[in-house]
Enzyme design. Sequence first.
Site, mmCIF file in Angstrom:
data_model
loop_
_atom_site.group_PDB
_atom_site.id
_atom_site.type_symbol
_atom_site.label_atom_id
_atom_site.label_comp_id
_atom_site.label_asym_id
_atom_site.label_seq_id
_atom_site.Cartn_x
_atom_site.Cartn_y
_atom_site.Cartn_z
ATOM 1 N N PHE A 58 -1.826 -43.754 53.134
ATOM 2 C CA PHE A 58 -1.313 -42.571 52.446
ATOM 3 C C PHE A 58 -0.968 -42.898 50.998
ATOM 4 C CE2 PHE A 58 1.938 -39.246 51.579
ATOM 5 C CZ PHE A 58 1.086 -38.155 51.701
ATOM 6 N N TYR A 59 -0.507 -44.118 50.755
ATOM 7 C CA TYR A 59 -0.287 -44.564 49.376
ATOM 8 C C TYR A 59 -1.549 -44.379 48.552
ATOM 9 C CZ TYR A 59 -0.289 -48.014 45.592
ATOM 10 O OH TYR A 59 -0.439 -48.645 44.380
ATOM 11 N N ALA A 60 -2.671 -44.879 49.060
ATOM 12 C CA ALA A 60 -3.939 -44.760 48.336
ATOM 13 C C ALA A 60 -4.338 -43.298 48.156
ATOM 14 C CB ALA A 60 -5.031 -45.522 49.074
#
Length: 334
Positions: A155-157
């Site tokens: 989700f960071y990416a």
Amino acid sequence: MTESRTALVTGSAGFIGFWLSRVLLDAGFEVVGLDSMSDYYDVGLKQARLDELSGRDGFVQHTAKVEDAEAVRAIFDDHRPDVVVHLAGQAGVRHSLKAPRDYVDANLVGTFNIMEGTREFGCQHLLMASTSSVYGANTEMPYREADKVDTQMSFYAATKKANEAMAHSYAHLHNIPTTMFRFFTVYGPWGRPDMAPYLFTSAILKGEAINVYNHGDMKRDFTYVADLVEAIRLLIDAVPEKDAGDSGSPVAPYRIVNIGNAAPVKLGDFIAAIEAATGKTATRNLMDIQPGDVPATWADTSLLSSLTGFTPSTPIENGVQNYVDWFRDYYGAA
């Protein structure tokens, strides 16, 4: 030409923001720092970085969250920066598994507020941090800026890929010259304590086992922080134009640039460099790959080189030795 130019650096108490602020001050910029001083990791380390900056002429620090729209607008209104380097945000692939809302708030809402500041008050160049993690499940290497990036694995990416799309739309709609950086595994003195160099060095010096994921079958394009911030400094003056023909856009003054060492290193070799720098042998606890991780990264840095004449090239042995020396000095480790 840096005379009388003001740079807003978000994440100024962070690892990269601190290093960049020093470099810009040395280059003659007035630097306006913005950092929330969040407790995602040791606030004492962040404060120590700021203490290094606070005595410098031309440096001013603000403590606020980028997701605080009123605070961000007030900083733009007060300082009217010529250049904005947006490095603030919620970092960490693994933390995004536990606290995804942190990434919505900091990376999506916060980035929107920074873009709104540049829209309302203008700036010569907006530069923003993305990540090599946007390449996701891509297997063709080295990674090139023009590669399709639709398979993010954390989700960071995903929030960073969203930042790239958001920035392109504002560059097009409001004619804001914008450069996105894709960083590749940055390390060096003053590094974050949630990253592998700290975790490995701390454990090795204490004689504790280190967790080695994917059974050590990992490669990373480790990039020394001094090289990275030198690349950013040079890219400030490589202002993108519409239809530049590289990684740019036919409809916006927008560009994406990889910043990496262009030399992937096996995780075992990185650990060996820490062993050599500490004079101690690591005990390895081999583990499965973690969700969201990718087995390898490798940057094509030809665009960076063509734009700036500079290519990061610090050998891993030198960079790791510098890091271990700093670690021992800062933490008082034996």
